[in-house]
Design a protein around this motif. Structure first.
Motif, PDB file in Angstrom:
ATOM      1  N   VAL A 127       0.926  -1.253  -0.054  1.00 55.24           N
ATOM      2  CA  VAL A 127       0.053  -0.092  -0.041  1.00 55.24           C
ATOM      3  C   VAL A 127       0.886   1.276   0.047  1.00 55.24           C
ATOM      4  N   GLY A 128       1.874   1.281   0.857  1.00 56.18           N
ATOM      5  CA  GLY A 128       2.668   2.710   1.081  1.00 56.18           C
ATOM      6  C   GLY A 128       3.844   2.740   0.043  1.00 56.18           C
ATOM      7  N   TYR A 129       4.238   1.452  -0.755  1.00 58.44           N
ATOM      8  CA  TYR A 129       5.111   1.823  -1.529  1.00 58.44           C
ATOM      9  C   TYR A 129       5.192   1.304  -3.008  1.00 58.44           C
ATOM     10  N   ARG A 130       4.606   0.039  -3.029  1.00 60.68           N
ATOM     11  CA  ARG A 130       4.498  -0.623  -4.499  1.00 60.68           C
ATOM     12  C   ARG A 130       3.237  -0.130  -5.191  1.00 60.68           C
ATOM     13  N   ARG A 131       2.071   0.261  -4.527  1.00 61.16           N
ATOM     14  CA  ARG A 131       0.870   0.712  -5.109  1.00 61.16           C
ATOM     15  C   ARG A 131       1.197   2.032  -5.521  1.00 61.16           C
ATOM     16  N   GLU A 132       1.701   2.966  -4.848  1.00 60.04           N
ATOM     17  CA  GLU A 132       2.106   4.474  -5.025  1.00 60.04           C
ATOM     18  C   GLU A 132       2.994   4.398  -6.277  1.00 60.04           C
ATOM     19  N   HIS A 133       3.869   3.559  -6.518  1.00 58.91           N
ATOM     20  CA  HIS A 133       4.781   3.655  -7.558  1.00 58.91           C
ATOM     21  C   HIS A 133       4.073   3.386  -8.738  1.00 58.91           C
ATOM     22  N   ALA A 134       3.494   2.153  -8.537  1.00 57.90           N
ATOM     23  CA  ALA A 134       2.515   1.723  -9.909  1.00 57.90           C
ATOM     24  C   ALA A 134       1.761   2.695 -10.255  1.00 57.90           C
ATOM     25  N   TYR A 135       1.230   3.537  -9.665  1.00 59.43           N
ATOM     26  CA  TYR A 135       0.187   4.592 -10.311  1.00 59.43           C
ATOM     27  C   TYR A 135       0.920   5.969 -10.425  1.00 59.43           C
ATOM     28  N   GLY A 136       2.298   5.914 -10.252  1.00 56.22           N
ATOM     29  CA  GLY A 136       3.163   7.146 -10.572  1.00 56.22           C
ATOM     30  C   GLY A 136       3.021   8.150  -9.667  1.00 56.22           C
ATOM     31  N   LEU A 137       2.473   7.803  -8.220  1.00 52.31           N
ATOM     32  CA  LEU A 137       2.308   8.781  -7.450  1.00 52.31           C
ATOM     33  C   LEU A 137       3.327   8.972  -6.430  1.00 52.31           C
ATOM     34  N   SER A 138       4.418   8.254  -6.808  1.00 50.27           N
ATOM     35  CA  SER A 138       5.561   8.293  -5.544  1.00 50.27           C
ATOM     36  C   SER A 138       6.706   8.460  -6.371  1.00 50.27           C
ATOM     37  N   SER A 139       7.916   8.969  -5.695  1.00 49.64           N
ATOM     38  CA  SER A 139       9.077   9.247  -6.165  1.00 49.64           C
ATOM     39  C   SER A 139      10.067   8.455  -5.064  1.00 49.64           C
ATOM     40  N   GLN A 140       9.370   7.933  -4.085  1.00 55.35           N
ATOM     41  CA  GLN A 140      10.245   7.731  -2.785  1.00 55.35           C
ATOM     42  C   GLN A 140      11.022   6.383  -2.939  1.00 55.35           C
ATOM     43  N   ARG A 141      12.386   6.654  -2.397  1.00 50.10           N
ATOM     44  CA  ARG A 141      13.153   5.385  -2.617  1.00 50.10           C
ATOM     45  C   ARG A 141      12.911   4.230  -1.625  1.00 50.10           C
ATOM     46  N   LEU A 142      13.180   3.176  -1.785  1.00 44.70           N
ATOM     47  CA  LEU A 142      12.966   2.156  -0.887  1.00 44.70           C
ATOM     48  C   LEU A 142      13.484   2.320   0.367  1.00 44.70           C
ATOM     49  N   GLY A 143      14.835   2.880   0.652  1.00 43.33           N
ATOM     50  CA  GLY A 143      15.412   2.992   1.867  1.00 43.33           C
ATOM     51  C   GLY A 143      14.691   4.100   2.628  1.00 43.33           C
ATOM     52  N   LYS A 144      14.174   4.989   1.978  1.00 38.07           N
ATOM     53  CA  LYS A 144      13.393   6.112   2.660  1.00 38.07           C
ATOM     54  C   LYS A 144      12.132   5.590   3.467  1.00 38.07           C
ATOM     55  N   TRP A 145      11.488   4.771   2.321  1.00 38.04           N
ATOM     56  CA  TRP A 145      10.246   4.058   3.037  1.00 38.04           C
ATOM     57  C   TRP A 145      10.417   3.357   4.233  1.00 38.04           C
ATOM     58  N   ALA A 146      11.587   2.218   4.126  1.00 39.61           N
ATOM     59  CA  ALA A 146      11.856   1.517   5.183  1.00 39.61           C
ATOM     60  C   ALA A 146      12.302   2.501   6.376  1.00 39.61           C
ATOM     61  N   ALA A 147      12.868   3.465   6.274  1.00 40.04           N
ATOM     62  CA  ALA A 147      13.492   4.253   7.353  1.00 40.04           C
ATOM     63  C   ALA A 147      12.169   4.735   7.914  1.00 40.04           C
ATOM     64  N   ASP A 148      11.366   5.286   7.393  1.00 41.88           N
ATOM     65  CA  ASP A 148      10.141   5.978   7.833  1.00 41.88           C
ATOM     66  C   ASP A 148       9.127   4.982   8.587  1.00 41.88           C
ATOM     67  N   GLU A 149       9.002   3.614   7.996  1.00 38.01           N
ATOM     68  CA  GLU A 149       8.243   2.640   8.606  1.00 38.01           C
ATOM     69  C   GLU A 149       8.998   2.572  10.092  1.00 38.01           C
ATOM     70  N   LEU A 150      10.165   2.209  10.139  1.00 40.14           N
ATOM     71  CA  LEU A 150      10.857   1.952  11.491  1.00 40.14           C
ATOM     72  C   LEU A 150      10.811   3.046  12.573  1.00 40.14           C
ATOM     73  N   LYS A 151      10.833   4.238  11.857  1.00 43.32           N
ATOM     74  CA  LYS A 151      10.766   5.489  12.893  1.00 43.32           C
ATOM     75  C   LYS A 151       9.306   5.498  13.477  1.00 43.32           C
ATOM     76  N   GLY A 152       8.442   5.221  12.479  1.00 43.42           N
ATOM     77  CA  GLY A 152       6.931   5.202  13.040  1.00 43.42           C
ATOM     78  C   GLY A 152       6.770   4.178  13.926  1.00 43.42           C
ATOM     79  N   LEU A 153       7.359   2.919  13.994  1.00 42.47           N
ATOM     80  CA  LEU A 153       7.336   1.966  14.811  1.00 42.47           C
ATOM     81  C   LEU A 153       7.735   2.265  16.118  1.00 42.47           C
ATOM     82  N   LEU A 154       9.049   2.973  16.092  1.00 39.86           N
ATOM     83  CA  LEU A 154       9.707   3.298  17.302  1.00 39.86           C
ATOM     84  C   LEU A 154       8.991   4.364  17.961  1.00 39.86           C
ATOM     85  N   ILE A 155       8.489   5.418  17.332  1.00 38.03           N
ATOM     86  CA  ILE A 155       7.650   6.603  17.930  1.00 38.03           C
ATOM     87  C   ILE A 155       6.456   6.107  18.600  1.00 38.03           C
TER      88      ILE A 155
END
Ligand SMILES: [Zn+2]
Length: 389
Positions: free
Chosen positions: A93-121
């Motif tokens: 939902v947060g990565y593949r789908r947004e890329h598939a629809y051309g809605l995201s330019s996010q790099r995988l590392g940034k996505w993963a880092a944000d997910e881990l930060k969210g978990l920690l917070i």
């Protein structure tokens, strides 16, 4: 060149949604349903398999049975478990789908880092507050929901205060606006709305998404007008002025304050609903849960489950209130700028950029729409005569 006189510009047509926007909309409904069902099924499974009780026992062993350390270890284990089980869906939902629809330019590392930060917070925030209901469940079994709910108000206010200043910058760079002429215009619109002393921030959201957004938040010295760089890249200065006017509307009309009050009241109501129903669930399934009191730390997924049910039940009412606020903010932005044409074309740009469907079905609106459909907003703008403020 933009025309000088907004008054001479006629009504704006709402373009039909693209084929891609329709697919994004329909598959989004499926994603929404799956996420909702999972949000109920996961805590239920963790309870019914006795897993929650086992995690609590492990945490108690690690923390030598001391209350607060046990709570923190249990919370960390539970959060990590939920995180891992939901990872494939969050990735899709947060990565593949947004890329598939051309809605995201996010790099995988940034996505993963944000997910881990969210978990920690999430764990840190939980560790900061969850001891309150559990201590109160022990100390005042009949009124714990009321005392806990009463503390929700200062907690929500605190989160609102520290969120934009300390948490949001953990995920994205907040800098001054690069276009200083536009910044002056934004500040002029704010002054016109009676908002003085706000700082304007340009946030580097383009590393995450191509969608556009803006907001006004904070009080006193933290007062801020925040514009995503994606919005500044996509909208004209006139359209940006209307969007800022709309966001100032939320701020000036006290929508945030009202939302905090309502959320606090609903927290009390939700916890009361938990209080009323938990005993039934514990009596019926306690053997399988592996615990029989709500005061047991292992009850966290039960709290999650019952609160999710409650929040699902009140969602349509909350969304209707939100749409009401959005209409008021649209009106405020129009009164402030008097620029209907810029407002309507801004929404058309928003529709195209965010792959929105301008006239979704009634069910979608009822269960999912926090904002009025773009078609309705443009219709309103086309018909509205701004009042001088
Ligand atoms: Zn709004």
């Amino acid at each position: 060149m933009e025309p000088e006189s907004p008054a001479s510009e006629g009504p704006v047509d709402v373009p039909p949604p693209s084929e891609k926007a329709l697919r994004y909309h329909r598959s989004g409904n499926v994603v929404w349903a799956v996420e909702h069902l999972l949000g109920l099924a996961l805590p239920a499974a963790i309870l019914l398999t006795g897993l929650s009780a086992r995690l609590r026992t492990i945490a108690g062993g690690v923390a030598h049975g001391r209350f607060y350390p046990t709570l923190v270890v249990y919370l960390a284990l539970l959060s990590a478990l939920l995180f891992v089980v939901q990872l494939p869906l969050s990735f899709y939902v947060g990565y593949r789908r947004e890329h598939a629809y051309g809605l995201s330019s996010q790099r995988l590392g940034k996505w993963a880092a944000d997910e881990l930060k969210g978990l920690l917070i999430g764990v840190l925030l939980g560790a900061a507050v969850l001891w309150v209901p559990y201590l109160l469940l022990g100390a005042s079994p009949a009124r714990w929901w009321l005392w806990t709910g009463a503390l929700a108000l200062p907690f929500f206010a605190l989160v609102l205060l520290i969120g934009p200043v300390f948490i949001a910058p953990l995920f994205n760079k907040f800098g001054p606006m690069r276009d200083q002429a536009l910044e002056a215009e934004v500040l002029a619109v704010a002054a016109q709305a009676g908002v003085e002393g706000a700082r304007v921030f340009e946030v580097e959201k383009s590393v995450d998404t191509k969608k556009v957004n803006a907001y006004v938040t904070g009080i006193g010295r933290t007062k801020r007008i925040v514009l995503w760089d994606t919005l500044l890249a996509r909208l004209t200065p006139r359209q940006t002025r209307f969007v800022v006017g709309h966001e100032l509307g939320h701020y000036v009309l006290g929508h945030v304050r009202l939302n905090i009050l309502i959320s606090s009241a609903l927290t009390i109501a939700g916890l009361f609903a938990v209080h009323l129903t938990a005993d039934f669930a514990l009596g019926r399934f306690g053997d399988r849960f592996g615990f029989d009191r709500l005061a047991d730390l292992a009850s966290m997924p039960l709290l999650m489950l019952l609160l999710s049910l409650f929040s699902t039940a009140i969602t349509p009412a909350m969304l209707a209130l939100s749409r009401h606020h959005e209409r008021a903010a649209d009106r405020f932005g129009l009164d402030l700028t008097g620029d209907n044409h810029a407002a309507a074309t801004a929404f058309v740009a928003l529709q195209e950029q965010n792959l929105a469907v301008p006239r979704p079905g009634r069910l979608y609106k009822f269960f999912r729409a926090s904002h009025p459909p773009i078609g309705e907003r443009v219709d309103f703008i086309n018909a509205y005569r701004p009042q001088k403020r």
